[in-house]
Design a protein around this motif. Structure first.
Motif, PDB file in Angstrom:
ATOM      1  N   SER A  59       0.780  -1.236   0.000  1.00 29.81           N
ATOM      2  CA  SER A  59       0.000   0.000   0.000  1.00 29.81           C
ATOM      3  C   SER A  59       0.813   1.289   0.000  1.00 29.81           C
ATOM      4  CB  SER A  59      -0.930   0.007   1.219  1.00 29.81           C
ATOM      5  OG  SER A  59      -0.179   0.102   2.427  1.00 29.81           O
ATOM      6  N   VAL A 110      -3.917  -8.279  -5.067  1.00 35.21           N
ATOM      7  CA  VAL A 110      -3.379  -7.524  -3.927  1.00 35.21           C
ATOM      8  C   VAL A 110      -3.254  -8.444  -2.717  1.00 35.21           C
ATOM      9  CG1 VAL A 110      -4.502  -5.448  -4.806  1.00 35.21           C
ATOM     10  CG2 VAL A 110      -5.644  -6.798  -3.054  1.00 35.21           C
ATOM     11  N   LEU A 144      -3.681  -9.433   1.462  1.00 33.63           N
ATOM     12  CA  LEU A 144      -4.801  -9.428   2.402  1.00 33.63           C
ATOM     13  C   LEU A 144      -5.027  -8.036   2.995  1.00 33.63           C
ATOM     14  CD1 LEU A 144      -4.565 -12.668   4.595  1.00 33.63           C
ATOM     15  CD2 LEU A 144      -6.051 -12.210   2.627  1.00 33.63           C
ATOM     16  N   LEU A 157      -6.270  -5.376   1.576  1.00 32.39           N
ATOM     17  CA  LEU A 157      -6.205  -4.233   0.677  1.00 32.39           C
ATOM     18  C   LEU A 157      -7.405  -4.138  -0.269  1.00 32.39           C
ATOM     19  CD1 LEU A 157      -4.401  -1.819   0.185  1.00 32.39           C
ATOM     20  CD2 LEU A 157      -3.007  -3.203  -1.368  1.00 32.39           C
ATOM     21  N   ALA A 158      -8.188  -5.190  -0.385  1.00 36.77           N
ATOM     22  CA  ALA A 158      -9.330  -5.163  -1.306  1.00 36.77           C
ATOM     23  C   ALA A 158     -10.323  -4.059  -0.933  1.00 36.77           C
ATOM     24  CB  ALA A 158     -10.026  -6.514  -1.326  1.00 36.77           C
ATOM     25  N   SER A 159     -10.483  -3.807   0.361  1.00 37.03           N
ATOM     26  CA  SER A 159     -11.462  -2.790   0.784  1.00 37.03           C
ATOM     27  C   SER A 159     -11.087  -1.407   0.260  1.00 37.03           C
ATOM     28  CB  SER A 159     -11.574  -2.772   2.311  1.00 37.03           C
ATOM     29  OG  SER A 159     -10.328  -2.476   2.907  1.00 37.03           O
ATOM     30  N   VAL A 193     -11.036  -7.215  -8.029  1.00 37.86           N
ATOM     31  CA  VAL A 193      -9.824  -7.307  -7.222  1.00 37.86           C
ATOM     32  C   VAL A 193      -9.839  -8.624  -6.457  1.00 37.86           C
ATOM     33  CG1 VAL A 193     -10.949  -5.958  -5.404  1.00 37.86           C
ATOM     34  CG2 VAL A 193      -8.469  -6.200  -5.395  1.00 37.86           C
ATOM     35  N   THR A 194      -8.697  -9.296  -6.478  1.00 33.66           N
ATOM     36  CA  THR A 194      -8.533 -10.569  -5.778  1.00 33.66           C
ATOM     37  C   THR A 194      -7.506 -10.383  -4.675  1.00 33.66           C
ATOM     38  OG1 THR A 194      -9.066 -11.856  -7.754  1.00 33.66           O
ATOM     39  CG2 THR A 194      -7.876 -12.989  -5.993  1.00 33.66           C
ATOM     40  N   GLU A 195      -7.956 -10.618  -3.457  1.00 32.27           N
ATOM     41  CA  GLU A 195      -7.108 -10.464  -2.271  1.00 32.27           C
ATOM     42  C   GLU A 195      -6.480 -11.812  -1.945  1.00 32.27           C
ATOM     43  OE1 GLU A 195      -8.495  -7.636   1.042  1.00 32.27           O
ATOM     44  OE2 GLU A 195      -8.737  -9.635   1.911  1.00 32.27           O
ATOM     45  N   ASP A 211      -3.311 -14.184   0.311  1.00 30.18           N
ATOM     46  CA  ASP A 211      -2.369 -14.351   1.410  1.00 30.18           C
ATOM     47  C   ASP A 211      -1.101 -14.998   0.861  1.00 30.18           C
ATOM     48  OD1 ASP A 211      -1.318 -14.338   3.953  1.00 30.18           O
ATOM     49  OD2 ASP A 211      -2.728 -15.810   4.792  1.00 30.18           O
ATOM     50  N   CYS A 244       0.724 -15.506  -4.711  1.00 31.33           N
ATOM     51  CA  CYS A 244       1.114 -14.488  -3.739  1.00 31.33           C
ATOM     52  C   CYS A 244       2.177 -15.102  -2.829  1.00 31.33           C
ATOM     53  CB  CYS A 244      -0.105 -14.057  -2.929  1.00 31.33           C
ATOM     54  SG  CYS A 244       0.250 -12.819  -1.665  1.00 31.33           S
ATOM     55  N   THR A 265      -2.468  -4.031   6.273  1.00 27.79           N
ATOM     56  CA  THR A 265      -2.612  -4.744   5.007  1.00 27.79           C
ATOM     57  C   THR A 265      -1.294  -5.446   4.699  1.00 27.79           C
ATOM     58  OG1 THR A 265      -1.937  -2.844   3.654  1.00 27.79           O
ATOM     59  CG2 THR A 265      -4.288  -3.064   4.168  1.00 27.79           C
TER      60      THR A 265
END
Length: 397
Positions: free
Chosen positions: A161, A185, A187, A189-191, A201-203, A205, A236, A253
């Motif tokens: 971020s 992105v 974990l 950060l999707a919000s 957007v795919t969050e 880990d 990721c 994040t």
């Protein structure tokens, strides 16, 4: 474009070490509330106010002079993409059998895979990498093109971020030109993307994999229109860094590296990472000398190489590293970068995270020079294996 679409599978844990979740910080109920660097190689978290105060005092004493920007010789050239944006059906993706990587400044690379997949990593095209357009680090080299000049994107990867890696105006414009492109992105950060009005957007880990399926309309050599399906594995993976966009969201994040495999080629993108925290020491001492040989090294990268490598290409950070006592836990210098290159089992590498903004105090053209020294010290060729290039230049692999 009619008929163009992208779909992402739900991320699932892939091959991973036993301690794959040690970076989670949980509350009393077991809910994830933040993230941490789980290894001693990150060093001790310093008090921000004390660090800023010490930097200010050192500047007054002349110990941390600002880099000289009066005669920067980092070349910027117009990039050559395989095809220009067009409202017509795209030509066949078999235009090239090579992996093509184009540096667009700092940590941003545009990568074209042999099967036609197009991925953009950590794009920031603003003049300043800061919350304000009027204060904060200002570009000393310009972007080599406009965002609208980049051919249609299938995926956009954001490592974390910080403002030199994630820019709201850039993200909004990219989405305008590429409404079907999928963002990947870490974990938490999707919000931020949802609040910005983006939903593709795919969050993920660390150690998770997802499959990206792209359906592209193309025109074959004989003039027929058809739909081509492309698949990519997006992974990721860990790195050693931090995150924040305000004064109250530090490490809420996840910071990540990413690997993308498609069309028989694989790329590992290091994002922003440290390797081994070093203590304050006399300027003439080498922190890779025998005296400091026992300093802990981040094990993430050997794990990545052993469990997910090898990779055809690594995009590895080499800049923003002085003073070392302050930044080594979070940023790699060229010597660290060469070790990361070897640990991750990349066949070739290109340097990122330099040449765009003054973030630390080393001279802005020092990182490529130190990279050659580090390669020579490791018994590797100074060119052709781990290279730097002009902003806008494309390398093929």
């Amino acid at each position: 474009m009619a008929g163009y679409s992208t779909i992402v599978s739900k991320p699932t844990l892939g091959v991973a070490p036993e301690e794959a979740k040690d970076h989670h910080v949980r509350d009393a109920k077991g809910e994830i509330i933040g993230f941490q660097n789980p290894h001693p190689s990150a060093g001790v978290l310093r008090n921000t106010l004390q660090t800023v105060g010490r930097m200010f005092l050192s500047r007054l004493q002349g110990k941390m002079p600002a880099p000289d920007l009066s005669n920067v010789q980092i070349p910027v050239i117009k990039p050559h993409f395989l095809e220009e944006k067009s409202s017509q059906a795209q030509s066949s993706s078999s235009d090239t059998k090579s992996l093509r990587a184009t540096w667009l400044g700092h940590a941003c690379y545009y990568v074209e895979y042999p099967n036609g997949l197009r991925v953009l990593f950590d794009p920031v095209f603003e003049d300043r990498c800061a919350p304000s357009r009027f204060v904060g680090p200002k570009r000393y080299t310009q972007p080599p093109c406009k965002l609208a000049d980049i051919p249609k994107l299938d995926a956009i990867v954001i490592s974390h971020s910080h403002y030199d890696h994630l820019s709201e105006p850039t993200v909004r414009e990219l989405h305008k030109h590429n409404p079907e492109a999928q963002f990947f992105v870490g974990l938490g950060l999707a919000s931020w993307f949802h609040a910005t009005g983006l939903n593709k957007v795919t969050e993920m880990d660390w150690w998770e994999d997802a499959t990206l399926t792209v359906k592209k309309p193309i025109t074959t050599a004989d003039g027929k229109e058809t739909v081509e399906e492309i698949e990519a594995q997006v992974s990721c993976l860990p790195c050693q860094h931090s995150s924040a966009r305000t004064g109250w969201d530090k490490d809420t994040t996840l910071w990540c590296s990413f690997a993308i495999k498609s069309g028989g080629k694989s790329v590992w993108f290091g994002g922003d990472t440290g390797y081994r925290a070093v203590p304050e020491m006399p300027a003439e001492e080498d922190d890779y000398g025998p005296k400091y040989d026992s300093l802990p090294r981040c094990p993430h990268f050997k794990q990545i190489g052993e469990l997910r490598g090898p990779f055809d290409l690594g995009l590895i950070p080499i800049g923003a590293y002085k003073p070392r006592w302050m930044w080594s836990g979070l940023h790699s210098n060229p010597y660290d970068a060469v070790e990361i290159f070897k640990d991750t089992k990349c066949e070739k590498a290109l340097a990122i995270h330099w040449g765009t903004w003054v973030l630390t105090i080393e001279e802005v053209e020092e990182p490529p020079k130190l990279l050659k020294e580090a390669l020579k010290t490791s018994g590797m060729p100074e060119t052709g294996v781990f290279d730097t290039c002009a902003i806008g230049e494309t390398k093929e692999y």
